[in-house]
Design an enzyme around this catalytic site. Structure first.
Site, short mmCIF file in Angstrom:
data_model
loop_
_atom_site.label_atom_id
_atom_site.label_comp_id
_atom_site.label_asym_id
_atom_site.label_seq_id
_atom_site.Cartn_x
_atom_site.Cartn_y
_atom_site.Cartn_z
N ASN A 169 -10.40 0.06 -0.58
CA ASN A 169 -9.23 0.13 0.80
C ASN A 169 -10.07 0.18 2.08
OD1 ASN A 169 -7.59 -0.55 -1.31
ND2 ASN A 169 -6.18 1.35 -0.75
N ILE A 170 -9.95 -0.74 3.10
CA ILE A 170 -10.30 -0.48 4.29
C ILE A 170 -9.40 -0.68 5.65
CG2 ILE A 170 -12.12 -1.52 5.95
CD1 ILE A 170 -13.71 -2.12 3.16
N ASP A 192 0.92 -1.16 -0.07
CA ASP A 192 -0.01 -0.05 -0.10
C ASP A 192 0.92 1.27 0.11
OD1 ASP A 192 -2.19 1.53 0.10
OD2 ASP A 192 -2.63 1.23 2.40
ZN LIG Z 1 -4.47 4.97 0.62
#
Ligand SMILES: [Zn+2]
Length: 309
Positions: free
Chosen positions: A254-255, A82
């Site tokens: 995204n979480i 990420d």
């Molecule tokens: Zn992000």
């Protein structure tokens, strides 16, 4: 079973009108909670590691934990970096077994972002790894990077087309009004769906990504507040908006913040109700269960990816 790229997951998600959840992982209990939920929901799964997670846990620990999760669960999992900030970190993750990396060149001017992304794409593709890039600046806090709302910029649809063509990235994170952290909107939550539809129409079949998409459910904020400490005025993206985005070109959502809230709320509750407890398992196990429940809820009710494995 094994580590897989997101290519097939995104293809099916696009065609099926749902999104795959990408959940941030920092330790064993978080990984276990997420993977148990994905197993029960029979959902595709992306686990992602941020710069902060790498600093906290060491990427080797996290990768080995994900390998253990695959062995125990029998699931295919995509392991994703990420917000890689430069070529070197992306290369290091490609070299150590990640199946997907994000190069976030969104802080750079358009042409430099393309050049940096292309450099990562060339290396990653040579090694069978896929690449997510970002165009447009998201507001909010991601690890140590703070972008104030006035400096956030929405993704320009024509630029998105040029960016994808020239960089060769496999998926693109776009900015349509979401933001990192628990405080996303000052007043009414609003996402620019018109912009999303324009980008989707210009890039048919192409997977888009939403960052900063936690919903910050009020019940968990209230739980945190009820059991000590205040998280005042937090405001996330309403889940029905995410469901709508998942039916458009958005294939990955995204979480992170919602997992933090769920885990912290459950641990605070344990300590308030059982002030004499001091065995870490007594509060980490409920934390793990809370993560599992949150992830299952997201898969079923928000992403629409249950039983899509
Ligand atoms: Zn992000």
């Amino acid at each position: 079973m094994g580590l897989v790229t997101s290519t097939e997951m995104f293809k099916k998600a696009y065609e099926g009108g749902y999104a795959v959840g990408a959940f941030n992982v920092n330790n064993m209990e978080i990984i276990q909670g997420i993977v148990e939920a994905a197993g029960e929901e029979q959902a595709p799964l992306i686990l992602q590691v941020s710069a902060g997670a790498r600093k906290y846990a060491n990427p080797v620990y996290l990768r080995k934990l994900v390998e253990a999760a695959i062995e125990v669960s029998g699931l295919d999992i995509c392991l994703h970096l990420d917000h890689g900030s430069d070529f070197e970190i992306c290369k290091a993750c490609v070299d150590t077994g990640f199946t997907s990396v994000m190069i976030d060149g969104s802080q750079h001017p358009f042409k430099e972002n393309i050049a940096l992304t292309k450099q990562v794409v060339d290396y990653a593709h040579d090694h069978g790894v896929v690449v997510e890039a970002e165009l447009g600046k998201l507001a909010g806090i991601e690890d140590d990077i703070v972008v104030n709302a006035p400096n956030a910029t929405f993704t320009d649809p024509d630029e998105a087309v040029e960016f994808v063509e020239k960089s060769g990235c496999d998926s693109l994170a776009i900015t349509i009004g979401t933001s990192h952290g628990a405080f996303k909107f000052k007043s009414e939550p609003r996402l620019d769906f018109e912009r999303l539809d324009t980008i989707t129409n210009l890039l048919p079949g192409y997977p888009l990504v939403l960052h900063g998409a936690s919903s910050v459910p009020k019940e968990f904020v209230d739980l945190c507040n009820q059991y000590g400490g205040q998280i005042p005025g937090a405001q996330g993206v309403p889940e029905e908006m995410l469901r709508k985005a998942a039916k458009s070109g958005v294939c990955k959502i995204n979480i992170d913040t919602d997992l933090r809230l769920a885990m912290t709320a459950s641990i605070r509750k344990v300590f308030v109700e059982n002030p004499g407890w001091f065995d870490p398992r007594q509060y980490l196990a409920p934390g793990r269960s809370a993560i599992k429940a949150m992830v299952a809820h997201k898969m079923k009710n928000v992403l629409g990816c249950s039983h899509k494995r």
